[in-house]
Design an enzyme around this catalytic site. Sequence first.
Site, PDB file in Angstrom:
ATOM      1  N   ALA A 122       6.644  -2.283   7.344  1.00 28.80           N
ATOM      2  CA  ALA A 122       8.074  -2.570   7.106  1.00 28.80           C
ATOM      3  C   ALA A 122       8.699  -1.521   6.186  1.00 28.80           C
ATOM      4  O   ALA A 122       8.026  -1.017   5.292  1.00 28.80           O
ATOM      5  CB  ALA A 122       8.217  -3.946   6.465  1.00 28.80           C
ATOM      6  N   PRO A 123       9.964  -1.171   6.436  1.00 28.24           N
ATOM      7  CA  PRO A 123      10.893  -1.755   7.413  1.00 28.24           C
ATOM      8  C   PRO A 123      10.786  -1.166   8.827  1.00 28.24           C
ATOM      9  O   PRO A 123      11.519  -1.605   9.706  1.00 28.24           O
ATOM     10  CB  PRO A 123      12.261  -1.443   6.808  1.00 28.24           C
ATOM     11  CG  PRO A 123      12.047  -0.157   6.065  1.00 28.24           C
ATOM     12  CD  PRO A 123      10.645  -0.228   5.517  1.00 28.24           C
ATOM     13  N   GLY A 125      10.174   2.524   9.732  1.00 28.46           N
ATOM     14  CA  GLY A 125      10.454   3.937   9.995  1.00 28.46           C
ATOM     15  C   GLY A 125       9.339   4.588  10.800  1.00 28.46           C
ATOM     16  O   GLY A 125       9.576   5.212  11.840  1.00 28.46           O
ATOM     17  N   GLU A 144       2.963  -6.157   8.651  1.00 31.00           N
ATOM     18  CA  GLU A 144       3.564  -6.149   7.321  1.00 31.00           C
ATOM     19  C   GLU A 144       3.157  -7.435   6.606  1.00 31.00           C
ATOM     20  O   GLU A 144       3.300  -8.520   7.145  1.00 31.00           O
ATOM     21  CB  GLU A 144       5.100  -6.042   7.415  1.00 31.00           C
ATOM     22  CG  GLU A 144       5.846  -6.310   6.144  1.00 31.00           C
ATOM     23  CD  GLU A 144       5.439  -5.414   4.962  1.00 31.00           C
ATOM     24  OE1 GLU A 144       5.258  -4.203   5.146  1.00 31.00           O
ATOM     25  OE2 GLU A 144       5.292  -5.968   3.840  1.00 31.00           O
ATOM     26  N   ARG A 149       9.910  -8.968   4.717  1.00 26.20           N
ATOM     27  CA  ARG A 149       9.915  -7.576   5.183  1.00 26.20           C
ATOM     28  C   ARG A 149       9.422  -7.492   6.642  1.00 26.20           C
ATOM     29  O   ARG A 149       9.872  -6.649   7.407  1.00 26.20           O
ATOM     30  CB  ARG A 149       9.057  -6.705   4.263  1.00 26.20           C
ATOM     31  CG  ARG A 149       9.709  -6.487   2.901  1.00 26.20           C
ATOM     32  CD  ARG A 149       8.841  -5.664   1.964  1.00 26.20           C
ATOM     33  NE  ARG A 149       8.581  -4.317   2.406  1.00 26.20           N
ATOM     34  CZ  ARG A 149       9.404  -3.277   2.242  1.00 26.20           C
ATOM     35  NH1 ARG A 149      10.541  -3.449   1.616  1.00 26.20           N
ATOM     36  NH2 ARG A 149       9.078  -2.074   2.680  1.00 26.20           N
ATOM     37  N   CYS A 242       4.708   7.799  -0.740  1.00 24.04           N
ATOM     38  CA  CYS A 242       5.913   8.551  -1.138  1.00 24.04           C
ATOM     39  C   CYS A 242       5.886   8.748  -2.646  1.00 24.04           C
ATOM     40  O   CYS A 242       6.884   8.543  -3.331  1.00 24.04           O
ATOM     41  CB  CYS A 242       7.182   7.850  -0.658  1.00 24.04           C
ATOM     42  SG  CYS A 242       7.411   6.222  -1.364  1.00 24.04           S
TER      43      CYS A 242
HETATM   44  N1  SAM Z   1       5.723   2.373   6.745  1.00 23.85           N
HETATM   45  C1  SAM Z   1       6.974   1.811   6.294  1.00 23.85           C
HETATM   46  C2  SAM Z   1       8.125   2.576   6.917  1.00 23.85           C
HETATM   47  O1  SAM Z   1       7.935   3.704   7.310  1.00 23.85           O
HETATM   48  O2  SAM Z   1       9.207   2.006   7.063  1.00 23.85           O
HETATM   49  C3  SAM Z   1       7.067   1.784   4.784  1.00 23.85           C
HETATM   50  C4  SAM Z   1       5.918   1.050   4.160  1.00 23.85           C
HETATM   51  S1  SAM Z   1       6.025   0.853   2.431  1.00 23.85           S
HETATM   52  C5  SAM Z   1       5.671   2.404   1.841  1.00 23.85           C
HETATM   53  C6  SAM Z   1       4.569  -0.030   2.086  1.00 23.85           C
HETATM   54  C7  SAM Z   1       4.531  -1.445   2.633  1.00 23.85           C
HETATM   55  O3  SAM Z   1       3.281  -2.032   2.253  1.00 23.85           O
HETATM   56  C8  SAM Z   1       5.615  -2.355   2.094  1.00 23.85           C
HETATM   57  O4  SAM Z   1       6.378  -2.887   3.148  1.00 23.85           O
HETATM   58  C9  SAM Z   1       4.852  -3.456   1.364  1.00 23.85           C
HETATM   59  O5  SAM Z   1       5.438  -4.727   1.526  1.00 23.85           O
HETATM   60  C10 SAM Z   1       3.477  -3.402   1.994  1.00 23.85           C
HETATM   61  N2  SAM Z   1       2.408  -3.918   1.115  1.00 23.85           N
HETATM   62  C11 SAM Z   1       2.500  -4.302  -0.171  1.00 23.85           C
HETATM   63  N3  SAM Z   1       1.310  -4.761  -0.620  1.00 23.85           N
HETATM   64  C12 SAM Z   1       0.453  -4.672   0.405  1.00 23.85           C
HETATM   65  C13 SAM Z   1      -0.908  -5.010   0.577  1.00 23.85           C
HETATM   66  N4  SAM Z   1      -1.636  -5.515  -0.414  1.00 23.85           N
HETATM   67  N5  SAM Z   1      -1.453  -4.799   1.781  1.00 23.85           N
HETATM   68  C14 SAM Z   1      -0.713  -4.279   2.791  1.00 23.85           C
HETATM   69  N6  SAM Z   1       0.561  -3.937   2.680  1.00 23.85           N
HETATM   70  C15 SAM Z   1       1.146  -4.147   1.512  1.00 23.85           C
END
Ligand code: SAM
Length: 480
Positions: A122-123, A125, A144, A149, A242
Amino acid sequence: MGQEKGRPLAPLPEGFTDRMEKMLGEEYPAFLKSYEEGRAYGLRVNLLKGSREELYGRLCRRFGLVPVPWCREGFYYGQEDRPGRHPFHQAGVYYIQEPSAMAVGSLLDPQPGEAVLDLCAAPGGKTTHIAARMAGEGLLVSNEVHPARAKALSQNVERMGVKNVVVTNEEPERLAKIFPGFFDRVVVDAPCSGEGMFRKEEQAREEWSRGHVQLCAGRQRQILDCGAKMLKPGGRMVYSTCTFSPEENEEVVIRFLESHPDFSLVPAPGVLKGLSKGRLDWWGDQEELEGAYRIWPHKARGEGHFAALLEKKGEGPRARTRGGGGPERKKKGQNGNGKDEGLFSEFWAGTVPYISQEGFGLDPKRLAWFGGQLYHVPKGMPGLDGLRVLRPGLHLGTWKKNRLEPSHGLALALEPKHVGQCLRLDAEGPETAAYLAGNTLPAPEGRKGWVLVCADDYPLGWAKAAGGVLKNHYPKGLRV
Ligand code: SAM
């Protein structure tokens, strides 16, 4: 172009600037200066809606587009362009994405027909980038962990007209138990301390601490282990963040390689033009780490990213037939039986009379009912028993008042050529704005039943013609 003069944000955290100065040495002043400049704005054209050239041709008249060097379908746009407000955004013609983030899809290089997992999706991309590269063929599981999300992810998948995605809302550990060695490619775009967001998000600056960096690094290692378990021998995995901290980037990868001798880093020459290489040790002799890439805001037009390409030893998935191994498809609720095929034909013939089923590539054997919802599931779809699934494929319709009503997702996945009843509106005209606001429109003469409403050539949603008016079926929650 694509840069705004930044308004003053909260100061950069001291622990962060100290570390960056040590890491970057003589490059540090340039890095710091990049924070005085505005951020880069990017959009990625949706290859499910047309070729890069065709979409660029349409958009360059409206927005000032400049290609992103590391992503062939990515473009910078000017802050004043506001593509998020154009009806083409609702039609899924492009996805607004931070330019650095586009490097992940390029590095992963997914192919049509493969089984791909986006573990932290999420979201959406990276998921919508991967889906476009897969051209609707094969299986993409987008997961996700956070329910709200996951819902946003599912909506973006729908908006971009993706047909072959299963959206799940699971812990990586649970998925790893269900899909051992199943995927040709995996993306772990891990939750991180978000240092690459400092230029555009005040909150990221405020939430930063050394402790948070350490916490993220521990979590990243766990998630990456789960991704590794789900990769086929010979498969490829991209790990990305990031953020700039070596603890969350190169160090995670190096520790991973130490504990997974069946993996190695793979250099991707030529794929990622304009990117810098990672370092084996940022504090020592700064030897380059082949197969690990960085985008720096003082060297490239992007907010900053890290991405590493890993390969699991074994016969490459491309050399084998696809779809083998992995869990069996669930029987209950998924079919191929005569009753559902009959219902489907009736749906097509009666409810959406002018859609050419063949041209759209639907396979009656892949229909699946989930409650009153009819889906077309991706080829090679695994068993989903016990998993939290938000979207088991393309949503075709809802059973209502003894008939199937076509879904919004179906409208976005169609092309005007697939339907007999299509209403092309001028994308920038008042009727398009009225449709997106939920208003009724006058029906063109002789129209009766479901009509696909388009902004120029790109579907926006459904309307139903009766008695000289078009009743608006654009979803209430999306109305502008
Ligand atoms: N790949 C997404 C994009 O391009 O739109 C962005 C992802 S963001 C960097 C990381 C995601 O990992 C978040 O949506 C977050 O909710 C999720 N996340 C948080 N804790 C996590 C966990 N313990 N295991 C897996 N995912 C997790």
